[in-house]
Design a protein around this motif. Structure first.
Motif: not given
Length: 468
Positions: A74-78, A84-91, A181-189
């Protein structure tokens, strides 16, 4: 201009994957120096406290390959950002836990998020750097994640000593808010082969790991020859064999067994399993030794691990730079030999009355050793497969790493429980010494496994032995 843009892109990839991986590696052992505070606050048993470490590592380990497969499909960046979002919510859920059961459950979810972050970070990094630059990038990445692994007890002790233990987990939130947000903006899929998910393989490897870990953890309480322990260990072993058989026959396996036909890949994976088992088990027990046997507080115990931490930060990048010049074998063998010597030194000299200064030299040896070995072992794994299969190789490496961590914590605590306890400094020391001797033996076995890595000339001639 294009070269400048490409260099900037590589910089963003290295920075963002390293920061995200730092977070998930830090949380693997961040609770160790805070365990006594958590035990009092949540009225937890020793077995429950052990699960606060192993619940994270176990879910992390068994879901890593699924995380790598999801990224490939499904895409490594996605999927990296989603993990990371799931990790932060679980934290946040960990910080809000009102009882030990809720904390253990939230730690397991944290591990699931980390299982997306870590393999995809390595896959994104490896795909962004050409082979001649990859070793150096992995050396820097290893320094950051290795520092996080060792700094976990330091950070946990500092926070538990100065604030409430819940802040161990709250600090992940602002970092996540900035980085996602930086991941979504700067990393290539990027994607991999797009293979289907191996659900049967996932179920088998999860059940196998649970069986072995449950048996080892329960052995002290109910006896090694009890029906519960023997049944769990036998079931875990049978399920592990079933997993291997399934992967050999599956159309699209989560662990392509042909990878292990490569001497480079298989020896690096075995060495990594063993040296992470040694390191994680030591990091679980050593902070407790400094507190229970020697009387330091959480923060004081954490500070006394700094020689280990600082060594990792300095040596890992150097080790990464030396891989292309020397090859993986001398760095893995020498590094793990040094770790074995350092841990054996601690096992031979550790007593409740031992002055801390006598621990500094062996800590430096052990830290320098693992720092040399980590980037070399990672580079061997990544260089042994085709570029399109880096995601799966990354997942297998990290699965071996964290299953090794689970095994190391469980096995060394089992030895500790058979020979010592928490009743007095002397009782703790009596269990600590043989447990650390087991850690030294694991490091030595890892160094022996590293002897099967090829020399520099052979590695250069056969860089992708595991393609098929």
């Amino acid at each position: 201009m294009q070269e400048t843009s490409e260099t900037a892109n590589k910089g963003w990839v290295l920075a963002l994957t390293s920061v995200a991986s730092f977070m998930v590696a830090l949380d693997a052992l961040v609770v160790t120096t805070a365990l006594s505070t958590i035990r009092i606050d949540l009225r937890a048993s020793i077995e429950a406290l052990e699960w606060t470490v192993n619940a994270y590592n176990l879910s992390f380990a068994v879901l890593l390959l699924t995380g790598a497969a999801l990224g490939d499909r499904f895409g490594r960046r996605r999927m990296f950002a989603a993990g990371l979002t799931l990790f932060v919510v679980a934290s946040a859920a960990c910080a809000l836990a009102s009882n030990i059961g809720a904390l253990i459950a939230a730690r397991a979810v944290q591990g699931a998020g980390a299982a997306l972050v870590m393999p995809l970070a390595m896959a994104l990094l490896s795909a962004s750097f050409p082979r001649e630059e990859r070793a150096r990038a992995l050396g820097i990445f290893s320094a950051v994640t290795g520092l996080a692994t060792i700094a976990g007890p330091v950070a946990g002790g500092a926070i538990a000593g100065g604030f409430a233990w819940q802040w161990i987990f709250w600090i992940n939130l602002p970092v996540g808010v900035i980085v996602i947000p930086l991941i979504r903006h700067h990393l290539r899929e990027s994607t991999g082969s797009g293979s289907s998910l191996d659900i049967t393989g996932l179920v088998l490897v999860t059940a196998a790991a649970m069986g072995v870990v449950w048996g080892l953890m329960r052995a002290h309480s109910v006896g090694w020859l009890s029906v519960e322990v023997v049944s769990a260990l036998v079931a875990g072993t049978v399920l592990a064999l079933a997993f291997v058989r399934w992967e050999l026959r599956a159309r699209e396996p989560m662990v392509p067994m042909r990878f292990f036909y490569s001497r480079v890949f298989s020896s690096a994976i075995v060495a990594s399993f063993l040296f992470y088992a040694s390191m994680y088990g030591t990091l679980f027990l050593l902070p407790q030794f400094l507190q229970v046997a020697q009387g330091y507080g959480p923060f004081g115990a954490g500070l006394r691990l700094v020689p280990w931490t600082a060594t990792l930060f300095i040596v890992a990048p150097i080790g990464g730079n030396l891989v292309n010049r020397l090859g993986e074998r001398p760095l893995v063998v020498a590094g793990l030999g040094l770790q074995a010597v350092g841990l054996a030194w601690i096992a031979l000299t550790a007593t409740p009355g031992l002055a801390y200064i006598n621990l500094v030299a062996p800590l430096i040896l052990a830290g320098a050793g693992v720092s040399m070995a980590m980037p070399a072992a990672q580079n061997a794994v990544m260089g042994a497969v085709a570029p399109s299969e880096i995601g799966k190789a990354s997942g297998i490496f990290n699965m071996a790493r964290f299953l090794g961590g689970v095994f190391g914590v469980t096995a060394q605590v089992a030895v500790f429980a058979e020979t010592g306890g928490f009743g007095s400094p002397q009782a703790f020391g009596a269990g600590f010494v043989p447990a650390i001797a087991v850690a030294a033996a694991m490091s030595l076995m890892a160094a022996i496994a590293g002897l099967w890595l090829p020399g520099r000339r052979a590695a250069a001639l056969t860089p992708v032995n595991a393609r098929g």
